[in-house]
Write a protein that holds these residues in place. Structure first.
Motif, PDB file in Angstrom:
ATOM      1  N   THR A 302      49.052  41.161  25.787  1.00  0.00           N
ATOM      2  CA  THR A 302      49.858  40.242  24.988  1.00  0.00           C
ATOM      3  C   THR A 302      49.682  40.529  23.500  1.00  0.00           C
ATOM      4  OG1 THR A 302      48.142  38.556  24.661  1.00  0.00           O
ATOM      5  CG2 THR A 302      49.403  38.472  26.719  1.00  0.00           C
ATOM      6  N   GLN A 303      50.566  39.909  22.719  1.00  0.00           N
ATOM      7  CA  GLN A 303      50.496  40.075  21.271  1.00  0.00           C
ATOM      8  C   GLN A 303      49.173  39.554  20.731  1.00  0.00           C
ATOM      9  OE1 GLN A 303      53.866  38.416  19.288  1.00  0.00           O
ATOM     10  NE2 GLN A 303      53.433  39.398  17.352  1.00  0.00           N
ATOM     11  N   GLY A 304      48.602  38.579  21.412  1.00  0.00           N
ATOM     12  CA  GLY A 304      47.316  38.031  20.994  1.00  0.00           C
ATOM     13  C   GLY A 304      46.124  38.866  21.418  1.00  0.00           C
ATOM     14  N   GLY A 305      46.376  40.000  22.106  1.00  0.00           N
ATOM     15  CA  GLY A 305      45.292  40.887  22.508  1.00  0.00           C
ATOM     16  C   GLY A 305      44.694  40.594  23.865  1.00  0.00           C
ATOM     17  N   HIS A 306      45.275  39.632  24.604  1.00  0.00           N
ATOM     18  CA  HIS A 306      44.761  39.312  25.940  1.00  0.00           C
ATOM     19  C   HIS A 306      45.315  40.312  26.962  1.00  0.00           C
ATOM     20  CE1 HIS A 306      44.577  35.143  24.048  1.00  0.00           C
ATOM     21  NE2 HIS A 306      43.324  35.539  24.193  1.00  0.00           N
ATOM     22  N   VAL A 307      44.477  40.713  27.895  1.00  0.00           N
ATOM     23  CA  VAL A 307      44.879  41.663  28.937  1.00  0.00           C
ATOM     24  C   VAL A 307      44.882  40.950  30.293  1.00  0.00           C
ATOM     25  CG1 VAL A 307      44.264  43.780  30.173  1.00  0.00           C
ATOM     26  CG2 VAL A 307      44.043  43.673  27.677  1.00  0.00           C
ATOM     27  N   TYR A 308      46.014  41.025  30.981  1.00  0.00           N
ATOM     28  CA  TYR A 308      46.181  40.417  32.301  1.00  0.00           C
ATOM     29  C   TYR A 308      46.358  41.500  33.353  1.00  0.00           C
ATOM     30  CZ  TYR A 308      46.971  35.895  30.003  1.00  0.00           C
ATOM     31  OH  TYR A 308      46.833  34.747  29.265  1.00  0.00           O
ATOM     32  N   MET A 309      45.961  41.203  34.582  1.00  0.00           N
ATOM     33  CA  MET A 309      46.203  42.114  35.698  1.00  0.00           C
ATOM     34  C   MET A 309      46.658  41.320  36.908  1.00  0.00           C
ATOM     35  SD  MET A 309      43.896  41.777  38.398  1.00  0.00           S
ATOM     36  CE  MET A 309      44.139  43.389  39.079  1.00  0.00           C
ATOM     37  N   TRP A 310      47.345  42.004  37.825  1.00  0.00           N
ATOM     38  CA  TRP A 310      47.714  41.403  39.101  1.00  0.00           C
ATOM     39  C   TRP A 310      47.989  42.517  40.094  1.00  0.00           C
ATOM     40  CZ3 TRP A 310      50.472  41.193  34.580  1.00  0.00           C
ATOM     41  CH2 TRP A 310      51.756  41.734  34.554  1.00  0.00           C
ATOM     42  N   GLY A 311      48.035  42.146  41.382  1.00  0.00           N
ATOM     43  CA  GLY A 311      48.204  43.162  42.421  1.00  0.00           C
ATOM     44  C   GLY A 311      46.896  43.472  43.117  1.00  0.00           C
ATOM     45  N   GLN A 312      46.763  44.698  43.600  1.00  0.00           N
ATOM     46  CA  GLN A 312      45.567  45.104  44.334  1.00  0.00           C
ATOM     47  C   GLN A 312      44.370  45.184  43.394  1.00  0.00           C
ATOM     48  OE1 GLN A 312      45.560  49.050  46.127  1.00  0.00           O
ATOM     49  NE2 GLN A 312      44.620  48.223  47.962  1.00  0.00           N
ATOM     50  N   CYS A 313      43.308  44.488  43.752  1.00  0.00           N
ATOM     51  CA  CYS A 313      42.116  44.436  42.909  1.00  0.00           C
ATOM     52  C   CYS A 313      40.873  44.542  43.783  1.00  0.00           C
ATOM     53  CB  CYS A 313      42.092  43.125  42.110  1.00  0.00           C
ATOM     54  SG  CYS A 313      40.579  42.861  41.161  1.00  0.00           S
ATOM     55  N   ARG A 314      40.404  45.751  43.959  1.00  0.00           N
ATOM     56  CA  ARG A 314      39.201  46.001  44.767  1.00  0.00           C
ATOM     57  C   ARG A 314      39.268  45.304  46.126  1.00  0.00           C
ATOM     58  NH1 ARG A 314      35.015  48.676  42.996  1.00  0.00           N
ATOM     59  NH2 ARG A 314      34.985  49.392  40.841  1.00  0.00           N
ATOM     60  N   GLY A 315      40.363  45.519  46.826  1.00  0.00           N
ATOM     61  CA  GLY A 315      40.513  44.982  48.172  1.00  0.00           C
ATOM     62  C   GLY A 315      41.135  43.607  48.233  1.00  0.00           C
TER      63      GLY A 315
END
Length: 527
Positions: A302-315
């Motif tokens: 994001t513009q604020g520097g936050h990082v998001y993830m979704w989907g497959q995550c270590r099983g």
């Protein structure tokens, strides 16, 4: 700073070797191969060397970094890899080199023999400068500086875009409805291809069994097809996972489609989507999206520097955007993706040497070295006469014969004038959209055209329903036509909310009249 040590493969390197790395790419079916360049522009490789993908001339694995002599003296601009794996690399001079797995002609050298050393690919590219590369599992795409796309390799589903399903042994320009288009960004899924053109349209072709083309069906496409559902939306970037696709618009919105068995679309369920679907990440503007054809993982910054993830995550399957503790999307793939590969060429900035530009940045507003100070709103801003005269025509004339060491400024506010002086030291600005309007006024007054563009960019990135009318008014006032068009389109796209704001209620009469007239011409009031 990016920490390459988060990828397990780098544990084979010594601390001294890690300190020299400036670019890197981790690839392979298990994340067990890596290519990296050093501060000395040397290229090294390390790992299992499946199908000769390290380019060393053999298929022997190596637990220690080995220099890739055949690319000695070449500087890497971009790099991508396939599932074989095969590697496609473009240099800063626009040359293309390929090596590794080649059972489907994905190296583009006219054969199906694995390439044990980098091969310069010049057929149909000899007078072209390649600026971007992308690989699917077994096919390759490159983008040239003049906006043309060339493809080669595996074509069982039409991913080459040639109109047939015959494999393509050498680079072939992707034409059809891309013939007269200028492409600005490319990406590949496992067996599909995507291109973004300069007007924000998105074109897709190849395998579509999971809806990854976003055209509302599951039928493959052997030539480029425009995604009609994105009509009126200007896309800037695209990223492809194994069988899903993400795009980022000029308003910082993310749309997704395709496979969703791991929640990689971030829609809150596991249902595939054949049409573009918006993803909301805590109402923050997105500035970067990330995915990789070998993984079912998605990430965004994001513009604020936050990082998001979704989907497959270590099983596990993460079906909604999840806030991470990372500062860059690269770390998501190092720590969460399967395999732990890099989704792009990693760039590592040195932290022990100050360039001239970095030294100048540090001296801004430094009272210990300054020979001039500006008094604005009762506060001092410290500067250096010689730098101001070098960087700005206004100061070149106003300071020419001046011996004053204090300049009083009343025309502009402290935050605005400080941002202007800081820009002269850093070439960048960091302001709220509202303050950027004031800086836009200053930039117009001082005829600083580049600064004017940066202000417009900041306003675009910070526009929202509440301030949209104020931003539109500023664009009109300062004759920023591109910004005016952007703000107008934003207001039209969010018309219901915008018309309920105090800004709209207090809108200047002439501006309101022109707005309603223009909105009516584009059909904004039709049911």
């Amino acid at each position: 700073m990016l920490d390459v040590g988060k990828w397990p493969i780098f544990s084979l390197c010594s601390e001294e070797e890690l300190q020299l790395i400036r670019q890197a790419c981790v690839f392979g079916s298990a994340g067990n191969e890596v290519l990296y360049s050093t501060v000395n522009d040397e290229i090294f490789v390390l790992g299992t060397n499946c199908c000769g993908c390290l380019g060393l001339g053999d298929i022997q694995s190596t637990i220690e970094p080995r220099r890739l002599e055949s690319l000695s003296g070449k500087k890497i601009a971009c790099l991508s890899y396939g599932s074989g794996p095969h590697v496609v690399l473009a240099t800063t001079e626009g040359e293309v080199f390929t090596w590794g797995h080649n059972a489907y002609s994905q190296l583009g050298n006219g054969t199906t023999n694995h390439g044990l050393v980098p091969c310069h690919i010049s057929t149909n590219l000899s007078n072209k400068q390649v600026i971007e590369v992308a690989c699917g599992s077994y096919h390759s795409l490159v983008l040239t500086s003049d906006g043309e796309v060339f493809a080669w390799g595996y074509n069982n589903s039409g991913q080459i875009g040639s109109g047939s399903t015959a494999n393509q042994p050498i680079p072939r320009r992707v034409t059809a409805c891309l013939q007269n288009k200028v492409v600005v960004n490319i990406a590949c899924g496992q067996m599909c291809s995507v291109a973004v053109v300069d007007n924000g349209e998105v074109y897709v072709w190849g395998y579509n069994g999971n809806g990854q083309l976003g055209i509302g069906s599951n039928g493959n496409q052997s030539t480029p097809c425009r995604i009609a559902a994105l009509q009126g939306i200007r896309v800037q970037r695209v990223a492809c996972g194994y069988a899903h696709t993400l795009v980022l618009t000029d308003e910082g919105q993310v749309y997704v489609w395709g496979a969703n068995s791991y929640g990689q679309l971030g829609t809150g369920n596991k249902s595939n989507q054949t049409y573009p679907t918006p993803v909301t990440v805590e109402k923050e503007r997105i500035i970067e999206i990330a995915a990789c054809h070998s993984a079912h993982t998605s990430a965004a910054k994001t513009q604020g520097g936050h990082v998001y993830m979704w989907g497959q995550c270590r099983g596990q399957s993460v079906i909604l955007p999840h806030l991470t503790h990372f500062s860059c999307t690269d770390d998501v793939f190092a720590c969460f993706a399967t395999p732990a590969v890099s989704w792009r060429l990693l760039s590592v900035e040195p932290d022990d040497h100050l360039t001239v530009a970095e030294s100048l940045k540090r001296e801004f507003d430094n009272p210990n070295t300054a020979d001039l100070k500006f008094l604005v709103d009762g506060k001092y801003i410290y500067a250096h006469k010689v730098l101001l005269k070098i960087r700005c025509e206004h100061f070149r004339s106003s300071l020419e014969d001046s011996e004053d060491d204090i300049v009083e400024m009343s025309e502009f506010s402290y935050p605005v004038y400080r941002a202007f002086l800081e820009y002269l030291y850093t070439d960048s600005i960091s302001l709220s959209p509202e303050e950027a309007v004031g800086l836009l006024d200053l930039a117009t007054f001082y005829r600083e055209n580049r600064l004017k563009k940066l202000c417009q960019q900041t306003i675009k990135q910070g526009i929202c329903e509440e301030n949209a009318i104020a931003m539109l008014s500023a664009a009109v006032k300062y004759d920023a036509q591109d910004l005016e068009e952007f703000c107008f389109r934003f207001c039209i796209n969010h018309l219901t909310v915008v018309t309920q704001t105090s800004g709209f209620a207090e809108m200047d009469h002439d501006l309101l009249k022109n707005f309603i007239s223009k909105a009516s011409r584009v059909g904004a009031f039709k049911k």
